[in-house]
Write a protein that holds these residues in place. Structure first.
Motif, PDB file in Angstrom:
ATOM      1  N   CYS A   1       0.872  -1.278  -0.225  1.00 48.88           N
ATOM      2  CA  CYS A   1       0.210  -0.191  -0.127  1.00 48.88           C
ATOM      3  C   CYS A   1       0.991   1.386  -0.019  1.00 48.88           C
ATOM      4  O   CYS A   1       1.713   1.322   0.520  1.00 48.88           O
TER       5      CYS A   1
ATOM      6  N   GLY B   1      -4.810   1.164  -0.922  1.00 48.62           N
ATOM      7  CA  GLY B   1      -4.189   1.685  -2.450  1.00 48.62           C
ATOM      8  C   GLY B   1      -2.955   0.931  -2.334  1.00 48.62           C
ATOM      9  O   GLY B   1      -1.650   2.007  -2.124  1.00 48.62           O
TER      10      GLY B   1
ATOM     11  N   GLU C   1      -9.606  -6.035  -2.265  1.00 48.35           N
ATOM     12  CA  GLU C   1      -8.297  -5.194  -2.466  1.00 48.35           C
ATOM     13  C   GLU C   1      -7.593  -6.070  -3.720  1.00 48.35           C
ATOM     14  O   GLU C   1      -7.202  -4.944  -4.675  1.00 48.35           O
TER      15      GLU C   1
ATOM     16  N   ARG D   1      -9.247  -6.530  -6.533  1.00 50.38           N
ATOM     17  CA  ARG D   1      -9.887  -5.535  -7.606  1.00 50.38           C
ATOM     18  C   ARG D   1      -9.113  -4.056  -7.587  1.00 50.38           C
ATOM     19  O   ARG D   1      -8.830  -3.559  -8.644  1.00 50.38           O
ATOM     20  N   LYS D   2      -9.164  -3.290  -6.474  1.00 50.21           N
ATOM     21  CA  LYS D   2      -8.039  -2.522  -6.326  1.00 50.21           C
ATOM     22  C   LYS D   2      -6.282  -2.779  -7.148  1.00 50.21           C
ATOM     23  O   LYS D   2      -5.811  -1.732  -7.829  1.00 50.21           O
TER      24      LYS D   2
ATOM     25  N   GLN E   1      -7.382  -2.649 -10.746  1.00 46.47           N
ATOM     26  CA  GLN E   1      -7.172  -1.494 -11.322  1.00 46.47           C
ATOM     27  C   GLN E   1      -6.409  -1.193 -11.812  1.00 46.47           C
ATOM     28  O   GLN E   1      -5.883   0.202 -12.712  1.00 46.47           O
ATOM     29  N   MET E   2      -5.225  -0.995 -10.557  1.00 44.73           N
ATOM     30  CA  MET E   2      -4.213   0.111 -10.209  1.00 44.73           C
ATOM     31  C   MET E   2      -3.100  -0.800 -11.684  1.00 44.73           C
ATOM     32  O   MET E   2      -2.504  -0.009 -12.456  1.00 44.73           O
TER      33      MET E   2
END
Length: 80
Positions: A7, A32, A64, A66-67, A70-71
């Motif tokens: 993160c 993040g 998490e 999915r994030k 996306q990143m």
């Protein structure tokens, strides 16, 4: 291994920049992910699938993951 290690909010001293307590599981509502946490050298990035496989290997799942997807997709789109 903690989800915090991937993160952008994770500080070198082992604390969360947002002041959250470090979770014992691989979940965090404010997670993040950043490419730099998965690839120390950005040139090592091949495609989003590579990053997703790494995240899955380390136990990241659910919101998490999915994030992370996306990143990784955004990073691929930003590459020339």
């Amino acid at each position: 291994m903690k989800v915090c290690e991937f993160c952008l909010q994770f500080e070198l001293d082992g604390t969360c920049r947002l002041g959250l307590s470090i979770p014992k599981s691989m979940t965090c509502r404010e997670f993040g992910p950043t490419l730099e946490k998965f690839c120390s050298d950005p040139k090592d990035f091949v495609d989003p699938k590579q990053i997703v496989q790494m995240a899955t290997f380390f136990g990241i799942k659910g919101p998490e993951l999915r994030k992370v997807k996306q990143m990784a997709t955004q990073e691929e789109g930003a590459r020339p």
